[in-house]
Design an enzyme around this catalytic site. Structure first.
Site, PDB file in Angstrom:
ATOM      1  N   SER A 282       0.862  -1.195   0.000  1.00 44.40           N
ATOM      2  CA  SER A 282       0.000   0.000   0.000  1.00 44.40           C
ATOM      3  C   SER A 282       0.889   1.234   0.000  1.00 44.40           C
ATOM      4  CB  SER A 282      -0.859  -0.003   1.268  1.00 44.40           C
ATOM      5  OG  SER A 282      -1.470   1.240   1.459  1.00 44.40           O
TER       6      SER A 282
ATOM      7  N   TYR B  45      -1.996  -1.331  10.527  1.00 44.55           N
ATOM      8  CA  TYR B  45      -2.161  -1.485   9.070  1.00 44.55           C
ATOM      9  C   TYR B  45      -0.918  -0.941   8.353  1.00 44.55           C
ATOM     10  CZ  TYR B  45      -3.931  -1.215   4.333  1.00 44.55           C
ATOM     11  OH  TYR B  45      -4.065  -1.368   2.968  1.00 44.55           O
TER      12      TYR B  45
HETATM   13  N1  LIG Z   1      -8.832  -0.315  -1.328  1.00 45.49           N
HETATM   14  C1  LIG Z   1      -7.817   0.442  -0.955  1.00 45.49           C
HETATM   15  O1  LIG Z   1      -7.939   1.658  -0.766  1.00 45.49           O
HETATM   16  C2  LIG Z   1      -6.457  -0.178  -0.796  1.00 45.49           C
HETATM   17  C3  LIG Z   1      -5.324   0.665  -0.814  1.00 45.49           C
HETATM   18  C4  LIG Z   1      -4.076   0.093  -0.658  1.00 45.49           C
HETATM   19  C5  LIG Z   1      -3.943  -1.272  -0.486  1.00 45.49           C
HETATM   20  N2  LIG Z   1      -5.067  -2.055  -0.471  1.00 45.49           N
HETATM   21  C6  LIG Z   1      -4.876  -3.488  -0.262  1.00 45.49           C
HETATM   22  O2  LIG Z   1      -5.457  -4.186  -1.344  1.00 45.49           O
HETATM   23  C7  LIG Z   1      -5.777  -5.516  -0.918  1.00 45.49           C
HETATM   24  C8  LIG Z   1      -7.155  -5.889  -1.427  1.00 45.49           C
HETATM   25  O3  LIG Z   1      -8.105  -5.070  -0.807  1.00 45.49           O
HETATM   26  P1  LIG Z   1      -9.388  -4.489  -1.555  1.00 45.49           P
HETATM   27  O4  LIG Z   1      -9.253  -3.018  -1.569  1.00 45.49           O
HETATM   28  O5  LIG Z   1      -9.615  -5.201  -2.824  1.00 45.49           O
HETATM   29  O6  LIG Z   1     -10.499  -4.830  -0.455  1.00 45.49           O
HETATM   30  P2  LIG Z   1     -11.791  -5.792  -0.469  1.00 45.49           P
HETATM   31  O7  LIG Z   1     -12.689  -5.417  -1.598  1.00 45.49           O
HETATM   32  O8  LIG Z   1     -12.318  -5.708   0.921  1.00 45.49           O
HETATM   33  O9  LIG Z   1     -11.200  -7.231  -0.779  1.00 45.49           O
HETATM   34  C9  LIG Z   1     -10.444  -7.955   0.153  1.00 45.49           C
HETATM   35  C10 LIG Z   1     -10.840  -9.412   0.067  1.00 45.49           C
HETATM   36  O10 LIG Z   1     -10.009 -10.146   0.986  1.00 45.49           O
HETATM   37  C11 LIG Z   1     -10.849 -10.990   1.765  1.00 45.49           C
HETATM   38  N3  LIG Z   1     -10.295 -11.263   3.073  1.00 45.49           N
HETATM   39  C12 LIG Z   1     -10.102 -10.408   4.108  1.00 45.49           C
HETATM   40  N4  LIG Z   1      -9.628 -11.047   5.175  1.00 45.49           N
HETATM   41  C13 LIG Z   1      -9.510 -12.354   4.821  1.00 45.49           C
HETATM   42  C14 LIG Z   1      -9.102 -13.521   5.512  1.00 45.49           C
HETATM   43  N5  LIG Z   1      -8.721 -13.474   6.791  1.00 45.49           N
HETATM   44  N6  LIG Z   1      -9.118 -14.701   4.854  1.00 45.49           N
HETATM   45  C15 LIG Z   1      -9.538 -14.780   3.570  1.00 45.49           C
HETATM   46  N7  LIG Z   1      -9.956 -13.701   2.867  1.00 45.49           N
HETATM   47  C16 LIG Z   1      -9.938 -12.504   3.489  1.00 45.49           C
HETATM   48  C17 LIG Z   1     -12.150 -10.193   1.902  1.00 45.49           C
HETATM   49  O11 LIG Z   1     -13.213 -11.041   2.302  1.00 45.49           O
HETATM   50  P3  LIG Z   1     -14.410 -10.399   3.184  1.00 45.49           P
HETATM   51  O12 LIG Z   1     -15.105  -9.435   2.291  1.00 45.49           O
HETATM   52  O13 LIG Z   1     -15.218 -11.597   3.578  1.00 45.49           O
HETATM   53  O14 LIG Z   1     -13.753  -9.717   4.363  1.00 45.49           O
HETATM   54  C18 LIG Z   1     -12.305  -9.635   0.499  1.00 45.49           C
HETATM   55  O15 LIG Z   1     -12.938 -10.539  -0.359  1.00 45.49           O
HETATM   56  C19 LIG Z   1      -5.630  -5.523   0.606  1.00 45.49           C
HETATM   57  O16 LIG Z   1      -4.417  -6.147   0.957  1.00 45.49           O
HETATM   58  C20 LIG Z   1      -5.579  -4.052   0.964  1.00 45.49           C
HETATM   59  O17 LIG Z   1      -4.834  -3.813   2.137  1.00 45.49           O
HETATM   60  C21 LIG Z   1      -6.317  -1.546  -0.624  1.00 45.49           C
END
Ligand SMILES: NC(=O)c1ccc[n+]([C@@H]2O[C@H](COP(=O)([O-])OP(=O)(O)OC[C@H]3O[C@@H](n4cnc5c(N)ncnc54)[C@H](OP(=O)(O)O)[C@@H]3O)[C@@H](O)[C@H]2O)c1
Length: 259
Positions: free
Chosen positions: A136, A149
């Site tokens: 991130s 985080y």
């Molecule tokens: N969106 C942002 O602004 C942003 C910015 C920088 C980095 N990121 C990173 O990008 C990555 C993806 O996030 P995203 O933005 O795509 O968010 P998201 O839409 O919430 O997707 C994350 C996925 O991971 C699953 N997950 C969470 N905890 C888990 C666990 N313990 N075991 C198995 N699956 C799990 C979630 O399932 P549930 O829905 O059931 O929880 C969800 O399907 C993350 O590592 C996040 O830190 C995101």
């Protein structure tokens, strides 16, 4: 020619889903891991138009030894590993929930590291493999009000850069994707009090962020920061005192998610 296999964690939504889509479009068989079984099934349904195999694993990746369990179940050489699953948590460290935080540390740090360790030996012996770790923009400085985080994403960046260096010349590459704020469910789950970001001007689209990361992974780039503004933000901690960078983040977090 044998079809290549990609394993994507957190593939049921957001960036994980978009990365899985790019991989299957490119001809990969998929192993999709997430804790949300119904959403995983929906994804498989959405990928029906592709002939490739899509295997679903419903797993909570914050559980101890889960990486080994997945690796033993998969029984296939992994050509691409995407360590994407993750979540954020807002609040002062003294008041946040330890269960949620230890789950986060387990997921971001231990599971990411262990899965990488398990797939690497075969990748090295095949002289080919790609690992994409989702870090991130938070990785570049400390993050008051989201301390664990930011620290865990720093770990992912540092770990990825170090092993990318160790793996030079092996045919295996490691890429850390460092997105800025991206419009996914992540933003809604960071704080139970505030599901809407108050600052939304720099919010990226997950399709574009995933494509940027995917191309960087294919090229074997070590660090990938999508967006010119985010690239600029990532350099600020190099030019201002560290405590000032920390104060700036606190200010942003308070304005974004504070009362
Ligand atoms: N969106 C942002 O602004 C942003 C910015 C920088 C980095 N990121 C990173 O990008 C990555 C993806 O996030 P995203 O933005 O795509 O968010 P998201 O839409 O919430 O997707 C994350 C996925 O991971 C699953 N997950 C969470 N905890 C888990 C666990 N313990 N075991 C198995 N699956 C799990 C979630 O399932 P549930 O829905 O059931 O929880 C969800 O399907 C993350 O590592 C996040 O830190 C995101």
């Amino acid at each position: 020619m044998m079809t290549k296999t990609a394993l994507v964690t957190g593939a049921a939504s957001g960036l994980g889903y978009e990365l899985a889509f790019l991989l299957i479009k490119d001809g990969f068989d998929l192993i999709l891991v997430d804790k949300d079984a119904p959403k995983l099934k929906e994804v498989k349904q959405l990928f029906k138009e592709f002939k490739n195999e899509v295997k679903l694993l419903t797993k909570d990746l914050s559980k101890p030894n889960i990486a080994q369990e997945i690796y033993d179940e998969v029984k296939l050489p992994i050509d691409v590993l995407v360590n994407n699953a993750g979540f954020g948590l807002f609040g002062t460290f003294a008041n946040t929930d330890w269960k949620r935080e230890s789950d986060m540390l387990h997921l971001h740090v231990l599971t990411t590291t262990h899965l990488t360790k398990l797939v690497l030996p075969e990748m090295i012996s095949r002289k080919s493999g790609r690992i994409l770790n989702i870090s991130s923009l938070a990785a570049f400085q400390p993050g008051p009000l989201m301390s664990m985080y930011y620290a865990s994403k720093s770990y992912i960046l540092s770990f990825s850069e170090a092993i990318a260096n160790e793996l030079k010349g092996t045919g295996v590459t490691v890429t850390a994707l460092c997105p800025g704020p991206t419009k996914t469910l992540f933003q809604e789950t960071v704080s139970s009090d505030c599901s809407e970001n108050k600052i939304s001007f720099n919010m990226a689209c997950p399709v574009a962020v995933a494509l940027y990361g995917y191309n960087a992974m294919k090229k074997g780039k070590t660090v990938a920061i999508p967006g010119a503004f985010n690239k600029f933000l990532s350099t600020i901690p190099r030019f201002v005192p560290r405590n000032m960078a920390t104060r700036i983040v606190r200010n942003i977090q308070e304005k974004n998610r504070g009362e």
